[in-house]
Design a protein around this motif. Sequence first.
Motif, short mmCIF file in Angstrom:
data_model
loop_
_atom_site.label_atom_id
_atom_site.label_comp_id
_atom_site.label_asym_id
_atom_site.label_seq_id
_atom_site.Cartn_x
_atom_site.Cartn_y
_atom_site.Cartn_z
N TRP A 1 0.83 -1.19 0.00
CA TRP A 1 0.00 0.00 0.00
C TRP A 1 0.87 1.25 0.00
CZ3 TRP A 1 -5.26 -0.40 -0.20
CH2 TRP A 1 -5.80 -1.66 0.07
N ALA A 2 0.43 2.28 -0.70
CA ALA A 2 1.06 3.59 -0.57
C ALA A 2 0.71 4.13 0.82
CB ALA A 2 0.57 4.53 -1.66
N LYS A 3 1.70 4.65 1.53
CA LYS A 3 1.44 5.21 2.87
C LYS A 3 0.51 6.41 2.79
CE LYS A 3 4.70 5.61 5.92
NZ LYS A 3 5.98 5.85 6.63
N GLU A 4 0.69 7.24 1.76
CA GLU A 4 -0.15 8.41 1.57
C GLU A 4 -1.23 8.09 0.53
OE1 GLU A 4 2.62 12.27 2.35
OE2 GLU A 4 2.56 11.51 0.31
N ASP A 5 -2.39 8.70 0.70
CA ASP A 5 -3.42 8.54 -0.32
C ASP A 5 -3.30 9.68 -1.33
OD1 ASP A 5 -4.66 10.77 0.82
OD2 ASP A 5 -6.36 9.65 1.61
N SER A 6 -4.30 9.85 -2.15
CA SER A 6 -4.22 10.83 -3.24
C SER A 6 -4.23 12.28 -2.76
CB SER A 6 -5.38 10.62 -4.22
OG SER A 6 -6.63 10.73 -3.56
N TRP A 7 -4.78 12.57 -1.58
CA TRP A 7 -4.90 13.97 -1.16
C TRP A 7 -3.56 14.71 -1.11
CZ3 TRP A 7 -8.28 17.69 -1.08
CH2 TRP A 7 -7.97 18.86 -0.38
N PRO A 8 -2.53 14.21 -0.40
CA PRO A 8 -1.27 14.97 -0.35
C PRO A 8 -0.57 15.05 -1.71
CG PRO A 8 -1.24 13.16 1.25
CD PRO A 8 -2.48 13.03 0.44
N VAL A 9 -0.84 14.10 -2.59
CA VAL A 9 -0.18 14.07 -3.89
C VAL A 9 -0.89 14.99 -4.88
CG1 VAL A 9 0.56 12.58 -5.80
CG2 VAL A 9 0.62 11.72 -3.46
N ALA A 10 -2.21 14.81 -5.01
CA ALA A 10 -2.99 15.58 -5.98
C ALA A 10 -3.43 16.93 -5.43
CB ALA A 10 -4.23 14.78 -6.40
N GLN A 11 -3.46 17.07 -4.10
CA GLN A 11 -3.91 18.30 -3.45
C GLN A 11 -5.33 18.68 -3.88
OE1 GLN A 11 -2.22 20.48 -1.01
NE2 GLN A 11 -1.40 18.44 -0.76
N ASP A 12 -6.16 17.65 -4.12
CA ASP A 12 -7.54 17.90 -4.52
C ASP A 12 -8.35 16.63 -4.34
OD1 ASP A 12 -9.71 19.32 -5.45
OD2 ASP A 12 -8.94 19.57 -7.49
N TRP A 13 -9.67 16.79 -4.29
CA TRP A 13 -10.56 15.64 -4.28
C TRP A 13 -10.64 15.05 -5.67
CZ3 TRP A 13 -13.31 19.87 -1.56
CH2 TRP A 13 -13.28 19.72 -0.18
N LEU A 14 -11.07 13.79 -5.75
CA LEU A 14 -11.17 13.10 -7.02
C LEU A 14 -12.52 12.41 -7.13
CD1 LEU A 14 -7.73 11.21 -6.89
CD2 LEU A 14 -8.19 13.39 -8.03
N ASN A 15 -13.20 12.60 -8.28
CA ASN A 15 -14.34 11.72 -8.54
C ASN A 15 -13.78 10.39 -9.04
OD1 ASN A 15 -14.00 11.78 -11.42
ND2 ASN A 15 -15.27 13.62 -11.57
N PHE A 16 -14.63 9.43 -9.32
CA PHE A 16 -14.11 8.10 -9.65
C PHE A 16 -13.28 8.10 -10.93
CE2 PHE A 16 -14.35 3.80 -11.42
CZ PHE A 16 -13.75 3.10 -10.38
N GLN A 17 -13.73 8.78 -11.96
CA GLN A 17 -12.98 8.82 -13.22
C GLN A 17 -11.63 9.52 -13.02
OE1 GLN A 17 -13.63 7.12 -16.03
NE2 GLN A 17 -15.36 6.26 -14.88
N GLU A 18 -11.61 10.56 -12.20
CA GLU A 18 -10.35 11.23 -11.89
C GLU A 18 -9.43 10.32 -11.09
OE1 GLU A 18 -12.01 15.82 -11.74
OE2 GLU A 18 -12.07 14.59 -9.93
N ALA A 19 -10.01 9.47 -10.23
CA ALA A 19 -9.20 8.50 -9.48
C ALA A 19 -8.54 7.51 -10.43
CB ALA A 19 -10.05 7.78 -8.44
N LEU A 20 -9.29 7.05 -11.45
CA LEU A 20 -8.70 6.16 -12.46
C LEU A 20 -7.56 6.87 -13.19
CD1 LEU A 20 -11.91 4.51 -13.98
CD2 LEU A 20 -10.21 3.41 -12.49
N GLN A 21 -7.76 8.14 -13.54
CA GLN A 21 -6.72 8.92 -14.21
C GLN A 21 -5.51 9.12 -13.29
OE1 GLN A 21 -8.77 12.49 -15.34
NE2 GLN A 21 -9.85 11.50 -17.03
N PHE A 22 -5.77 9.34 -12.01
CA PHE A 22 -4.69 9.51 -11.04
C PHE A 22 -3.82 8.26 -10.99
CE2 PHE A 22 -3.13 8.98 -6.65
CZ PHE A 22 -2.41 10.14 -6.50
#
Length: 141
Positions: free
Chosen positions: A24-45
Amino acid sequence: MNKTSRFEDKGDGTLLDNESGLVWAKEDSWPVAQDWLNFQEALQFVDEMNKKDYLGYHDWRIPEREEVEKIFIPDSTIMARSNNEIHLDPLFATGGGNATWCLPFDQQAAFYFSYLSGNSQQFDQDYSQGYVRLVRLYPDD
């Protein structure tokens, strides 16, 4: 490296789950992307992180619902963003989101798992205040 009975900090921004063999990545998408993600954006992330060899790996994916349910630990608490108490092992990074998108999904909805309650439910894919925690199938060692 720091090790608990279940998780091992690999020293590269990842945690090895000794029960499942998942990384597992220790950090989730928030500290990396600095934004919320809808599901399609999560796939792109996920796709962007793989293209960038995030943390030295290019095989990240969105977790299955059953996988993310297993890292929920009711007796363990870390602080998420907005001072929410979430229930993950203390080796996971603090300051991230309070939930994660997870699989499976269909054309309308995807599962969203809460680290606050331990529950998952289907949300419309356009729910815009989401996060994703990346996972890999196998460690390299």
